[in-house]
Design a protein around this motif. Structure first.
Motif, PDB file in Angstrom:
ATOM      1  N   LYS A  65       0.837  -1.198   0.000  1.00 25.41           N
ATOM      2  CA  LYS A  65       0.000   0.000   0.000  1.00 25.41           C
ATOM      3  C   LYS A  65       0.880   1.259   0.000  1.00 25.41           C
ATOM      4  O   LYS A  65       2.002   1.247   0.506  1.00 25.41           O
ATOM      5  CB  LYS A  65      -0.909  -0.011   1.233  1.00 25.41           C
ATOM      6  CG  LYS A  65      -1.938  -1.128   1.225  1.00 25.41           C
ATOM      7  CD  LYS A  65      -2.851  -1.074   2.423  1.00 25.41           C
ATOM      8  CE  LYS A  65      -2.170  -1.572   3.670  1.00 25.41           C
ATOM      9  NZ  LYS A  65      -3.121  -1.716   4.808  1.00 25.41           N
ATOM     10  N   GLU A  66       0.345   2.307  -0.543  1.00 28.05           N
ATOM     11  CA  GLU A  66       1.063   3.578  -0.558  1.00 28.05           C
ATOM     12  C   GLU A  66       1.146   4.129   0.859  1.00 28.05           C
ATOM     13  O   GLU A  66       0.196   4.041   1.639  1.00 28.05           O
ATOM     14  CB  GLU A  66       0.339   4.565  -1.468  1.00 28.05           C
ATOM     15  CG  GLU A  66       1.034   5.908  -1.592  1.00 28.05           C
ATOM     16  CD  GLU A  66       0.277   6.867  -2.493  1.00 28.05           C
ATOM     17  OE1 GLU A  66       0.558   8.084  -2.427  1.00 28.05           O
ATOM     18  OE2 GLU A  66      -0.605   6.402  -3.232  1.00 28.05           O
ATOM     19  N   MET A  67       2.307   4.696   1.221  1.00 25.72           N
ATOM     20  CA  MET A  67       2.496   5.250   2.555  1.00 25.72           C
ATOM     21  C   MET A  67       1.819   6.617   2.655  1.00 25.72           C
ATOM     22  O   MET A  67       2.100   7.519   1.871  1.00 25.72           O
ATOM     23  CB  MET A  67       3.990   5.386   2.855  1.00 25.72           C
ATOM     24  CG  MET A  67       4.291   5.846   4.275  1.00 25.72           C
ATOM     25  SD  MET A  67       3.741   4.672   5.530  1.00 25.72           S
ATOM     26  CE  MET A  67       4.828   3.283   5.180  1.00 25.72           C
ATOM     27  N   ALA A  68       0.919   6.750   3.628  1.00 30.23           N
ATOM     28  CA  ALA A  68       0.225   8.019   3.840  1.00 30.23           C
ATOM     29  C   ALA A  68       0.913   8.871   4.892  1.00 30.23           C
ATOM     30  O   ALA A  68       0.856  10.104   4.848  1.00 30.23           O
ATOM     31  CB  ALA A  68      -1.226   7.768   4.252  1.00 30.23           C
ATOM     32  N   PHE A  69       1.577   8.208   5.854  1.00 30.80           N
ATOM     33  CA  PHE A  69       2.249   8.958   6.918  1.00 30.80           C
ATOM     34  C   PHE A  69       3.208   8.033   7.646  1.00 30.80           C
ATOM     35  O   PHE A  69       2.877   6.890   7.958  1.00 30.80           O
ATOM     36  CB  PHE A  69       1.235   9.520   7.916  1.00 30.80           C
ATOM     37  CG  PHE A  69       1.848  10.388   8.978  1.00 30.80           C
ATOM     38  CD1 PHE A  69       2.280  11.666   8.668  1.00 30.80           C
ATOM     39  CD2 PHE A  69       2.004   9.934  10.282  1.00 30.80           C
ATOM     40  CE1 PHE A  69       2.861  12.476   9.641  1.00 30.80           C
ATOM     41  CE2 PHE A  69       2.575  10.725  11.254  1.00 30.80           C
ATOM     42  CZ  PHE A  69       2.999  12.004  10.925  1.00 30.80           C
ATOM     43  N   SER A  70       4.417   8.545   7.908  1.00 26.56           N
ATOM     44  CA  SER A  70       5.423   7.758   8.605  1.00 26.56           C
ATOM     45  C   SER A  70       6.101   8.618   9.667  1.00 26.56           C
ATOM     46  O   SER A  70       6.599   9.702   9.370  1.00 26.56           O
ATOM     47  CB  SER A  70       6.476   7.238   7.614  1.00 26.56           C
ATOM     48  OG  SER A  70       7.527   6.582   8.290  1.00 26.56           O
ATOM     49  N   VAL A  71       6.090   8.125  10.899  1.00 27.73           N
ATOM     50  CA  VAL A  71       6.746   8.840  11.995  1.00 27.73           C
ATOM     51  C   VAL A  71       7.826   7.936  12.578  1.00 27.73           C
ATOM     52  O   VAL A  71       7.620   6.733  12.757  1.00 27.73           O
ATOM     53  CB  VAL A  71       5.729   9.267  13.083  1.00 27.73           C
ATOM     54  CG1 VAL A  71       4.947   8.077  13.607  1.00 27.73           C
ATOM     55  CG2 VAL A  71       6.433   9.981  14.230  1.00 27.73           C
TER      56      VAL A  71
END
Length: 260
Positions: A65-71
């Protein structure tokens, strides 16, 4: 394979092979299977390995899946509710987790007073992730954020947050002095550079003591949900936004999620 003798003379290898194949036609299933293993097992093993590897790659590409947010959280530990915390943020931000990924990585530990393998690996990993634009928000302690801030790794938050957010969160800002950063860069260009020659960094919470204060972080002592999910090793966590962050609009939502 050495040639066998027949009638006192060496039998050519191909003649021996043909003789074995002819005899095998009348052999038992067990004999035929044993012959197969002796001559073809490594071909089959290699073929199966290639098929499994190719299938795995195709599956991963098809289901990724496409990354929407990464912390990324450095010097922090998940106390067991990280997945719930991420799910809450995804719902808050309106991210469809059936279609997009939301990720938090708390595996990196950095101690600037140590040269241990874990610190070295974490520094390298963080550098690669930032350079590749795979971190939207970096959360860590004052030492780590300050170190990267003076390497000019982060956005000026005035380029990320709305006017309303800047006004609301200004009391929590963590600053760097651009004048000190510039002086440090000039000092390092000197061939006789010594770390003792670097200018002293002012208190990051006192912009009034700086020549060119730049807000690069947000102190998260008041971020209740975050602090119930992660424990920072050295005081409160601070959020900063790498200059390569690809999802600034989502970062803005994340700041609200943390502090509202």
């Amino acid at each position: 394979m050495p040639a066998h003798r027949k009638g006192g003379q060496a039998m050519p290898v191909m003649d021996e092979f043909r003789e074995e194949r002819e005899a095998l036609k009348h052999g038992t299933p067990k004999q035929k299977f044993r012959y197969f293993l002796d001559y073809y097992k490594w071909h089959v093993v290699a073929a199966v390995a290639i098929i499994v590897f190719a299938a795995s790659m195709i599956y991963n590409m098809a289901t990724r899946k496409e990354m929407a947010f990464s912390v990324s959280l450095v010097n922090a530990f998940d106390i067991g509710t990280g997945d719930e915390y991420l799910a809450s943020f995804a719902e808050y931000a309106g991210i469809d987790t059936e279609e997009f990924d939301v990720m938090a990585d708390s595996s990196m530990q950095i101690d600037y007073t140590s040269t241990d393998q874990n610190t070295a690996a974490s520094l390298q990993k963080l550098m690669v992730l930032v350079a590749a634009g795979e971190i939207d928000a970096l959360l860590s302690d004052e030492v780590v954020i300050g170190q990267y801030a003076y390497s000019e790794t982060f956005y000026d938050l005035r380029e990320v947050l709305t006017a309303e957010q800047l006004e609301a969160y200004e009391p929590y800002f963590f600053y760097m002095d651009q004048a000190v950063a510039d002086a440090g860069s000039e000092a390092q260009m000197d061939p006789d550079y010594d770390t003792a020659d670097l200018p002293e960094r002012p208190d990051p919470r006192k912009p009034e003591a700086m020549e060119q204060p730049v807000p690069v972080g947000i102190c998260l002592g008041e971020a209740k949900a975050l602090n119930e999910t992660y424990i920072f090793l050295s005081g409160e966590g601070i959020l900063a936004v790498p200059a390569t962050s690809p999802h600034l609009e989502t970062v803005s939502k994340y700041v609200d999620f943390l502090l509202k």
